[in-house]
Scaffold this active site. Structure first.
Site, mmCIF file in Angstrom:
data_model
loop_
_atom_site.group_PDB
_atom_site.id
_atom_site.type_symbol
_atom_site.label_atom_id
_atom_site.label_comp_id
_atom_site.label_asym_id
_atom_site.label_seq_id
_atom_site.Cartn_x
_atom_site.Cartn_y
_atom_site.Cartn_z
ATOM 1 C CB SER A 160 -0.901 0.023 1.235
ATOM 2 O OG SER A 160 -1.632 1.239 1.297
ATOM 3 C CE1 TYR A 168 -4.502 -2.075 4.528
ATOM 4 C CE2 TYR A 168 -3.651 0.125 4.076
ATOM 5 C CZ TYR A 168 -4.125 -1.090 3.626
ATOM 6 O OH TYR A 168 -4.228 -1.324 2.273
ATOM 7 C CE LYS A 206 -2.047 -4.048 2.915
ATOM 8 N NZ LYS A 206 -2.206 -5.227 2.042
HETATM 9 N N1 LIG Z 1 -9.039 -0.511 -1.921
HETATM 10 C C1 LIG Z 1 -8.002 0.307 -1.802
HETATM 11 O O1 LIG Z 1 -8.124 1.509 -1.994
HETATM 12 C C2 LIG Z 1 -6.637 -0.257 -1.446
HETATM 13 C C3 LIG Z 1 -5.515 0.591 -1.528
HETATM 14 C C4 LIG Z 1 -4.249 0.064 -1.294
HETATM 15 C C5 LIG Z 1 -4.101 -1.269 -0.997
HETATM 16 N N2 LIG Z 1 -5.219 -2.069 -0.904
HETATM 17 C C6 LIG Z 1 -5.017 -3.495 -0.612
HETATM 18 O O2 LIG Z 1 -5.564 -4.252 -1.691
HETATM 19 C C7 LIG Z 1 -6.020 -5.511 -1.204
HETATM 20 C C8 LIG Z 1 -7.482 -5.730 -1.550
HETATM 21 O O3 LIG Z 1 -8.252 -4.655 -1.073
HETATM 22 P P1 LIG Z 1 -9.834 -4.601 -1.299
HETATM 23 O O4 LIG Z 1 -10.259 -3.196 -1.201
HETATM 24 O O5 LIG Z 1 -10.187 -5.393 -2.495
HETATM 25 O O6 LIG Z 1 -10.305 -5.351 0.053
HETATM 26 P P2 LIG Z 1 -11.570 -6.290 0.415
HETATM 27 O O7 LIG Z 1 -12.656 -6.120 -0.591
HETATM 28 O O8 LIG Z 1 -11.893 -6.042 1.842
HETATM 29 O O9 LIG Z 1 -10.998 -7.763 0.246
HETATM 30 C C9 LIG Z 1 -10.190 -8.311 1.235
HETATM 31 C C10 LIG Z 1 -10.118 -9.803 1.024
HETATM 32 O O10 LIG Z 1 -9.334 -10.357 2.091
HETATM 33 C C11 LIG Z 1 -10.009 -11.456 2.635
HETATM 34 N N3 LIG Z 1 -9.699 -11.621 4.053
HETATM 35 C C12 LIG Z 1 -9.692 -10.671 5.030
HETATM 36 N N4 LIG Z 1 -9.397 -11.230 6.222
HETATM 37 C C13 LIG Z 1 -9.215 -12.555 5.993
HETATM 38 C C14 LIG Z 1 -8.907 -13.673 6.826
HETATM 39 N N5 LIG Z 1 -8.708 -13.556 8.153
HETATM 40 N N6 LIG Z 1 -8.809 -14.892 6.255
HETATM 41 C C15 LIG Z 1 -9.002 -15.040 4.918
HETATM 42 N N7 LIG Z 1 -9.306 -14.026 4.081
HETATM 43 C C16 LIG Z 1 -9.410 -12.798 4.617
HETATM 44 C C17 LIG Z 1 -11.502 -11.176 2.439
HETATM 45 O O11 LIG Z 1 -12.201 -12.409 2.427
HETATM 46 P P3 LIG Z 1 -13.805 -12.476 2.748
HETATM 47 O O12 LIG Z 1 -14.385 -11.207 2.225
HETATM 48 O O13 LIG Z 1 -14.239 -13.692 1.996
HETATM 49 O O14 LIG Z 1 -13.931 -12.629 4.219
HETATM 50 C C18 LIG Z 1 -11.479 -10.475 1.077
HETATM 51 O O15 LIG Z 1 -11.578 -11.422 0.042
HETATM 52 C C19 LIG Z 1 -5.737 -5.508 0.295
HETATM 53 O O16 LIG Z 1 -4.463 -6.081 0.531
HETATM 54 C C20 LIG Z 1 -5.707 -4.032 0.625
HETATM 55 O O17 LIG Z 1 -4.978 -3.749 1.787
HETATM 56 C C21 LIG Z 1 -6.468 -1.592 -1.108
#
Ligand SMILES: NC(=O)c1ccc[n+]([C@@H]2O[C@H](COP(=O)([O-])OP(=O)(O)OC[C@H]3O[C@@H](n4cnc5c(N)ncnc54)[C@H](OP(=O)(O)O)[C@@H]3O)[C@@H](O)[C@H]2O)c1
Length: 255
Positions: free
Chosen positions: A147, A160, A164
């Site tokens: 991130s 967080y 990261k």
């Molecule tokens: N969105 C942004 O703006 C942003 C920016 C920078 C980096 N990121 C990074 O990009 C990645 C994806 O982000 P996103 O926005 O797509 O997030 P998201 O929709 O919340 O997806 C997170 C995923 O992680 C899984 N997960 C969480 N805790 C878990 C656990 N204990 N065991 C197994 N699976 C688990 C969830 O599974 P379930 O839903 O099935 O429980 C979900 O599939 C993450 O690493 C996030 O930090 C996001």
């Protein structure tokens, strides 16, 4: 080492929605076979699976906060796909806990949650998948989803940002130790991108400010991040091992 450009066996953690879903689709469109992992959202993960191009994909559930869960996830993925060539460490949590507003007991619990999912699960999946890649003898790729917050600071989400940053550092260490086995390890450091999880923030009072972080006046689409992940997992990207690739629309320039 002969890592092919397609037809690879790919485990994507956290692919029930959001970026993980976009990454799974990118690999499937490239002709790879994907293990779609989910934590709790089985129906959404099934929808991801059903949306993938090609055949031979599989669904794998499991709680990655539990080290035994990581063992089960990698075992099930490898069994269904016949091995693992690429691991994408995407699963993570991001819970709000500004220090001044967060009672100590909650602070401790939130930090432990971030460390166990964002950092330890990434380390555990990397160990389990890389051991298989080493035994397979045909190289491999690990791509971590880091991130921008690791560099810019996350005042309302300090655990967080810290985890990261640790994911980026873990990737660099493994890039060095796994290179002799033909395994390249890289991380992406995205800024804001539009997923279901962040939709309320984008639609809320801070939405305009978030869009204004980038001089492009928008946030990214998950597919734009997934395209970089796909490339970092390609045979052509071996020399990018150890990289931390900023994907933030010029919203934060590191020096
Ligand atoms: N969105 C942004 O703006 C942003 C920016 C920078 C980096 N990121 C990074 O990009 C990645 C994806 O982000 P996103 O926005 O797509 O997030 P998201 O929709 O919340 O997806 C997170 C995923 O992680 C899984 N997960 C969480 N805790 C878990 C656990 N204990 N065991 C197994 N699976 C688990 C969830 O599974 P379930 O839903 O099935 O429980 C979900 O599939 C993450 O690493 C996030 O930090 C996001």
């Amino acid at each position: 080492m002969n890592l092919p450009a397609s037809g690879r066996r790919v485990l994507v953690s956290g692919a029930s929605r959001g970026l993980g879903r976009a990454v799974a689709r990118a690999f499937a469109a490239n002709g790879d076979r994907v293990a779609v992992h989910f934590g709790s959202r089985a129906d959404e993960a099934r929808a991801t699976l059903d949306s993938l191009d090609g055949t031979g994909h599989t669904l794998v559930g499991g709680d990655l906060a539990d080290p035994a869960g990581a063992v089960a996830v990698v075992g099930a993925a490898a069994e269904a796909l016949g091995g693992i060539d690429v691991l994408v460490n995407n699963a993570a949590v991001n819970l709000r806990h500004p220090l001044a507003e967060t009672p100590y007991e909650e602070w401790v619990e939130v930090w432990q949650r971030h460390v166990s999912v964002n950092l330890l699960a990434t380390a555990n999946l990397s160990h389990l998948a890389a051991r298989r890649m080493i035994d397979q003898g045909s190289g491999g790729r690990i791509v971590n989803i880091g991130s921008r917050g690791a560099f810019r600071g996350e005042p309302d989400h300090p655990a967080y940002g810290a985890t990261k940053a640790a994911v980026h550092a873990l990737g660099q260490s493994l890039a060095v130790s796994l290179a002799p086995y033909g395994i390249a390890v890289a991380s992406v450091a995205p800024g804001f991108f539009a997923t279901e999880r962040v939709a309320p923030r984008l639609e809320g009072p801070e939405g305009a400010a978030i869009l204004g972080q980038s001089p492009f006046g928008r946030v990214a689409e998950p597919a734009e991040i997934a395209a970089a992940v796909l490339w970092l997992a390609s045979p052509a990207a071996e020399w990018s091992s150890g990289a931390i690739l900023d994907l933030n629309g010029a919203s934060h320039l590191r020096s």
